[in-house]
Scaffold this active site. Sequence first.
Site, PDB file in Angstrom:
ATOM      1  N   ARG A   1      -7.107 -20.664  -2.482  1.00 50.90           N
ATOM      2  CA  ARG A   1      -6.144 -20.541  -1.381  1.00 50.90           C
ATOM      3  C   ARG A   1      -4.997 -21.532  -1.527  1.00 50.90           C
ATOM      4  O   ARG A   1      -5.195 -22.745  -1.580  1.00 50.90           O
ATOM      5  CB  ARG A   1      -6.839 -20.754  -0.035  1.00 50.90           C
ATOM      6  CG  ARG A   1      -5.982 -20.331   1.150  1.00 50.90           C
ATOM      7  CD  ARG A   1      -6.679 -20.567   2.480  1.00 50.90           C
ATOM      8  NE  ARG A   1      -5.996 -19.885   3.571  1.00 50.90           N
ATOM      9  CZ  ARG A   1      -4.882 -20.320   4.151  1.00 50.90           C
ATOM     10  NH1 ARG A   1      -4.321 -21.455   3.738  1.00 50.90           N
ATOM     11  NH2 ARG A   1      -4.318 -19.636   5.126  1.00 50.90           N
TER      12      ARG A   1
ATOM     13  N   LYS B   1       6.559  -1.903   1.845  1.00 54.79           N
ATOM     14  CA  LYS B   1       5.376  -1.335   2.495  1.00 54.79           C
ATOM     15  C   LYS B   1       4.180  -2.262   2.276  1.00 54.79           C
ATOM     16  O   LYS B   1       3.286  -1.992   1.451  1.00 54.79           O
ATOM     17  CB  LYS B   1       5.096   0.075   1.972  1.00 54.79           C
ATOM     18  CG  LYS B   1       4.151   0.886   2.866  1.00 54.79           C
ATOM     19  CD  LYS B   1       4.087   2.333   2.407  1.00 54.79           C
ATOM     20  CE  LYS B   1       3.109   3.151   3.213  1.00 54.79           C
ATOM     21  NZ  LYS B   1       3.544   3.373   4.599  1.00 54.79           N
TER      22      LYS B   1
ATOM     23  N   GLU C   1      11.859   2.211  14.602  1.00 54.17           N
ATOM     24  CA  GLU C   1      10.990   3.301  14.160  1.00 54.17           C
ATOM     25  C   GLU C   1       9.694   3.255  14.946  1.00 54.17           C
ATOM     26  O   GLU C   1       9.516   2.403  15.820  1.00 54.17           O
ATOM     27  CB  GLU C   1      10.718   3.188  12.658  1.00 54.17           C
ATOM     28  CG  GLU C   1      10.117   1.866  12.239  1.00 54.17           C
ATOM     29  CD  GLU C   1      10.103   1.665  10.726  1.00 54.17           C
ATOM     30  OE1 GLU C   1      10.121   2.672   9.990  1.00 54.17           O
ATOM     31  OE2 GLU C   1      10.063   0.506  10.288  1.00 54.17           O
TER      32      GLU C   1
ATOM     33  N   TYR D   1       0.837  -1.206   0.000  1.00 59.65           N
ATOM     34  CA  TYR D   1       0.000   0.000   0.000  1.00 59.65           C
ATOM     35  C   TYR D   1       0.863   1.244   0.000  1.00 59.65           C
ATOM     36  O   TYR D   1       2.068   1.200   0.252  1.00 59.65           O
ATOM     37  CB  TYR D   1      -0.952  -0.012   1.194  1.00 59.65           C
ATOM     38  CG  TYR D   1      -0.359   0.395   2.529  1.00 59.65           C
ATOM     39  CD1 TYR D   1      -0.597   1.654   3.077  1.00 59.65           C
ATOM     40  CD2 TYR D   1       0.441  -0.487   3.253  1.00 59.65           C
ATOM     41  CE1 TYR D   1      -0.071   2.029   4.301  1.00 59.65           C
ATOM     42  CE2 TYR D   1       0.974  -0.133   4.479  1.00 59.65           C
ATOM     43  CZ  TYR D   1       0.715   1.127   4.999  1.00 59.65           C
ATOM     44  OH  TYR D   1       1.257   1.490   6.217  1.00 59.65           O
TER      45      TYR D   1
ATOM     46  N   LEU E   1      11.105   1.281   7.262  1.00 62.68           N
ATOM     47  CA  LEU E   1      10.485   1.741   6.029  1.00 62.68           C
ATOM     48  C   LEU E   1      11.253   2.936   5.482  1.00 62.68           C
ATOM     49  O   LEU E   1      11.663   3.822   6.246  1.00 62.68           O
ATOM     50  CB  LEU E   1       9.030   2.148   6.291  1.00 62.68           C
ATOM     51  CG  LEU E   1       8.257   2.626   5.059  1.00 62.68           C
ATOM     52  CD1 LEU E   1       8.019   1.463   4.094  1.00 62.68           C
ATOM     53  CD2 LEU E   1       6.941   3.255   5.453  1.00 62.68           C
TER      54      LEU E   1
ATOM     55  N   ARG F   1       8.200   4.411  -4.674  1.00 65.37           N
ATOM     56  CA  ARG F   1       8.257   3.404  -3.608  1.00 65.37           C
ATOM     57  C   ARG F   1       7.272   2.271  -3.874  1.00 65.37           C
ATOM     58  O   ARG F   1       7.548   1.104  -3.565  1.00 65.37           O
ATOM     59  CB  ARG F   1       7.998   4.034  -2.247  1.00 65.37           C
ATOM     60  CG  ARG F   1       8.207   3.048  -1.090  1.00 65.37           C
ATOM     61  CD  ARG F   1       8.149   3.711   0.257  1.00 65.37           C
ATOM     62  NE  ARG F   1       6.841   4.320   0.513  1.00 65.37           N
ATOM     63  CZ  ARG F   1       6.556   5.029   1.610  1.00 65.37           C
ATOM     64  NH1 ARG F   1       7.481   5.223   2.527  1.00 65.37           N
ATOM     65  NH2 ARG F   1       5.355   5.550   1.775  1.00 65.37           N
TER      66      ARG F   1
END
Length: 285
Positions: free
Chosen positions: A100, A148, A180, A33, A205, A52
């Site tokens: 799945r 991310k 972080e 995301y 990140l 990114r």
Amino acid sequence: MSRTVYVNGEYVPEEEAKISVFDRGFLFADGVYEVTSVLDGKLVDFAGHMTRLDRSLNELGMKRPVDDAQMEAIHRELIVQNELEEGMIYLQVTRGAADRDFAYPSEDTPPSLVLFTQSKPLVDTAASQNGIKVAFVDDIRWGRRDIKTVQLLAPSMCKMAAKAQGADDAWMVEEEHVTEGTSNNAYIVTKSGTIVTRNLSNSILHGITRAAVLRLAAESQMKVEERPFTPEEAKDAAEAFVTAASSFVQPVVEIDGVTLGDGKPGPIAKRLREIYIAEARAQAI
């Protein structure tokens, strides 16, 4: 009023938005995301977020559903349809829907793309005026925090652990050093005035706001050191702050029960916030 969201090529009311129960984002957190801030109805650091996004997708061998021009057009349409002046736009890309299986589905499986807006104040906030409190929590996340991904349960758990201690957020600690915050990059300012933040690696990140703030700090002749720092250094700091697309530069006034300075946002954090917001407004598209 209901928001309009974007789901796989369609703009729909949020109540009607649907994604497959077999989507790998739901089953495996197999997705990434980005979140882009919106100021004055314009996009902040959009190019950086797209760069990114490409990096995250490439690291996971995932296909890009639309190109930059199409992605920008979707963002702009959501701004218009939701009359968004200030807030964020979240986008999520998953590997798509398939039966799945831990193995990735075939390469012709179309990825899923979802975007939605969140209207909220970013400039004038109580947190920016008063600062926030953070508490130390063990970093329990996986080893590729530079991607991310939508795997956000561990940072959510860390944030709740910090809230249970009376703090607003957690600063996560691994091998006796701060990594972080749960959704932000962490900084301290030493008593000699040096800004210290952890260097880029797979452990944190690679923040888009982080990159902009460090550039602005250098342009303002502020001294910066990119290196790990310890919890003890943090509690002994003159001031501290965090950066993120959703909060810009946000002062930290208390660390693990220790008040920094006079308990108010420090001058360096305040100055960086001012110049970042000015730059963001000037460069937004």
